[in-house]
Write a protein that holds these residues in place. Sequence first.
Motif, PDB file in Angstrom:
ATOM      1  N   UNK A 149     -26.920  20.205   1.503  1.00 34.60           N
ATOM      2  CA  UNK A 149     -27.149  21.421   2.323  1.00 34.60           C
ATOM      3  C   UNK A 149     -28.169  21.056   3.593  1.00 34.60           C
ATOM      4  N   UNK A 150     -29.014  20.599   3.313  1.00 33.19           N
ATOM      5  CA  UNK A 150     -30.197  19.960   4.449  1.00 33.19           C
ATOM      6  C   UNK A 150     -29.391  19.014   5.235  1.00 33.19           C
ATOM      7  N   UNK A 151     -28.659  18.134   4.766  1.00 34.56           N
ATOM      8  CA  UNK A 151     -28.004  17.027   5.350  1.00 34.56           C
ATOM      9  C   UNK A 151     -27.056  17.549   6.479  1.00 34.56           C
ATOM     10  N   UNK A 152     -26.209  18.663   5.773  1.00 30.05           N
ATOM     11  CA  UNK A 152     -24.967  19.563   6.541  1.00 30.05           C
ATOM     12  C   UNK A 152     -25.619  20.108   7.696  1.00 30.05           C
ATOM     13  N   UNK A 153     -26.518  20.837   7.468  1.00 23.28           N
ATOM     14  CA  UNK A 153     -27.167  21.718   8.478  1.00 23.28           C
ATOM     15  C   UNK A 153     -27.611  20.747   9.578  1.00 23.28           C
ATOM     16  N   UNK A 154     -28.527  19.685   9.366  1.00 23.16           N
ATOM     17  CA  UNK A 154     -29.033  18.813  10.219  1.00 23.16           C
ATOM     18  C   UNK A 154     -27.865  18.165  11.166  1.00 23.16           C
ATOM     19  N   UNK A 155     -26.700  17.680  10.454  1.00 23.83           N
ATOM     20  CA  UNK A 155     -25.658  17.065  11.014  1.00 23.83           C
ATOM     21  C   UNK A 155     -25.007  18.073  12.057  1.00 23.83           C
ATOM     22  N   UNK A 156     -24.996  19.371  11.860  1.00 21.56           N
ATOM     23  CA  UNK A 156     -24.334  20.112  12.763  1.00 21.56           C
ATOM     24  C   UNK A 156     -25.377  20.454  13.934  1.00 21.56           C
ATOM     25  N   UNK A 157     -26.483  20.592  13.681  1.00 27.44           N
ATOM     26  CA  UNK A 157     -27.616  20.766  14.750  1.00 27.44           C
ATOM     27  C   UNK A 157     -27.660  19.607  15.650  1.00 27.44           C
ATOM     28  N   UNK A 158     -27.684  18.404  15.330  1.00 28.97           N
ATOM     29  CA  UNK A 158     -27.699  17.095  15.898  1.00 28.97           C
ATOM     30  C   UNK A 158     -26.388  17.025  16.809  1.00 28.97           C
ATOM     31  N   UNK A 159     -25.283  17.408  16.120  1.00 21.01           N
ATOM     32  CA  UNK A 159     -24.073  17.561  17.150  1.00 21.01           C
ATOM     33  C   UNK A 159     -23.892  18.434  18.135  1.00 21.01           C
ATOM     34  N   UNK A 160     -24.500  19.866  17.768  1.00 16.61           N
ATOM     35  CA  UNK A 160     -24.508  20.579  18.863  1.00 16.61           C
ATOM     36  C   UNK A 160     -25.694  20.461  19.970  1.00 16.61           C
ATOM     37  N   UNK A 193     -26.668  29.302   4.680  1.00 17.32           N
ATOM     38  CA  UNK A 193     -26.485  29.247   3.213  1.00 17.32           C
ATOM     39  C   UNK A 193     -25.368  29.919   2.849  1.00 17.32           C
ATOM     40  N   UNK A 194     -24.505  29.630   1.809  1.00 16.35           N
ATOM     41  CA  UNK A 194     -24.904  28.297   0.992  1.00 16.35           C
ATOM     42  C   UNK A 194     -24.678  26.888   1.462  1.00 16.35           C
ATOM     43  N   UNK A 195     -23.797  27.191   2.650  1.00 17.37           N
ATOM     44  CA  UNK A 195     -23.851  25.713   3.649  1.00 17.37           C
ATOM     45  C   UNK A 195     -23.490  26.234   4.875  1.00 17.37           C
ATOM     46  N   UNK A 196     -23.432  25.218   5.916  1.00 19.41           N
ATOM     47  CA  UNK A 196     -23.325  25.826   7.479  1.00 19.41           C
ATOM     48  C   UNK A 196     -21.957  26.245   7.570  1.00 19.41           C
ATOM     49  N   UNK A 197     -21.949  27.532   8.025  1.00 19.82           N
ATOM     50  CA  UNK A 197     -20.567  28.077   8.401  1.00 19.82           C
ATOM     51  C   UNK A 197     -20.717  28.696   9.760  1.00 19.82           C
ATOM     52  N   UNK A 198     -19.696  28.477  10.556  1.00 21.86           N
ATOM     53  CA  UNK A 198     -19.850  28.850  12.098  1.00 21.86           C
ATOM     54  C   UNK A 198     -18.914  30.165  12.119  1.00 21.86           C
ATOM     55  N   UNK A 199     -19.160  31.176  12.512  1.00 26.61           N
ATOM     56  CA  UNK A 199     -18.420  32.471  12.785  1.00 26.61           C
ATOM     57  C   UNK A 199     -18.238  32.808  14.077  1.00 26.61           C
ATOM     58  N   UNK A 200     -16.934  32.722  14.590  1.00 25.89           N
ATOM     59  CA  UNK A 200     -16.556  33.004  15.875  1.00 25.89           C
ATOM     60  C   UNK A 200     -16.809  34.326  16.464  1.00 25.89           C
TER      61      UNK A 200
END
Length: 439
Positions: free
Chosen positions: A326-337, A432-439
């Motif tokens: 979960x940490x890896x996925x959140x950091x990947x999202x933030x880095x891309x953004x 949590x439980x993993x990164x989810x973007x809500x439009x």
Amino acid sequence: MSKAMTTESPADQKRGISPQDLCDKVAVTNQSCCRFCGTKLEHTFVDLGMSPLCESYLSADHLNQMEPFYPLHVYVCESCFLVQLEAYVTPEHIFTNYAYFSSYSDSWLAHAKTYTSEMVERFGIGASSFVVELASNDGYLLQYFVEKKVPVLGIEPAANVATVAVERGVPTLVRFFGRETARELADSGKQADLLLGNNVLAQVPDINDFVAGMKILLKPGGAITMEFPHLQRLMEENQFDTIYHEHFSYFSLLTAERIFAAHGLTLFDVEELPTHGGSLRIFVRHVEDSSKPVTSRVTDLRAREVSAGYTKMQSYSRFAEQVKETKRKLLEFLIRAKRGGKKIAGYGAPGKGNTLLNYCAIRTDFLDYTVDRNPHKQGRFLPGTHVPIFPPDRIRETKPDFLLILPWNLKDEIMKQNSFIREWGGKFVVPIPEVHVHE
């Protein structure tokens, strides 16, 4: 009884030491032992590294001073399966002047009001009853019993929070609760028809003293209700951010039942609630009280936990790896953004958010700021990460592309209150439980 079902060692049995005697003894043993049964803690549940106290918000003039960090290393007891942190700081240090006020959540107030009506109906609570809440905070719940003319008493260790309760007309005793406080109240004729505690059981380092106090304070025919996050939900939904130093223990139904039983109390009913990502509300009575039979909801949930492996050590060992992912996925999202030039703000400054941000090393390089409705937090900085906290109006002023919801358990309420971010194409992010973007 097997080792997993008893709190007595063979040596204790030979000396004639009862489970109650052992519970008394555990309170003064080394903290590397289980706080309930005394077994040496050797099995890691998850290690979240070093972290500051999650409610230790900083003023601007303290940003360049030394900040204490403590291990956020969680163990599971091989005998009673209590998941727990070592107590690195005293409850007095954490709770005497506290920054959390329950009344700033509309949904939590609604939850408290509904609970009040349900208990009045179920147990016949009225003007001749006495209701006591442990860790009563700012009177968020007892105020609804007061409205119904029910005599109440709040017991709250944080004087700054208790002051707000008193101003609401909720009588409040500024004390930590345990055997001593319970005996003083019982000796003065103040025993409870209804004794309740919401999200306090996890915050008690001396669990045996606390539960023993409840036994003393409860009237012979009275009932206890306790709400706490359910360990099964924490594990299955990867809610690792609910782990912080203010939460000393994490409970399954099986372990909670065992702890209360050791103090002459029977768990006779249970409700599964959506609050805080999935909680249990347990109903407890004196073991001698036969007027409240054990319901099928208790036996059913007990069987489900056994079937899910909560009496087997290997079931606990899988949690650590899913937290890392979960940490890896959140950091990947933030880095891309951020590489895409996006502005990211946070919503909320809850304890769980501070665990998440410190474990994932998310500071102002990823999160520009966060906002919170609580004026006691505004103008301060998050512990460890030093992210600034602003009033909610800051969102309209800066128009972030993403709003990271740190109190994700309140995501529906928060997204409704802040739906205006869609005016400029803003989106909500739930970690949590993993990164989810809500439009």
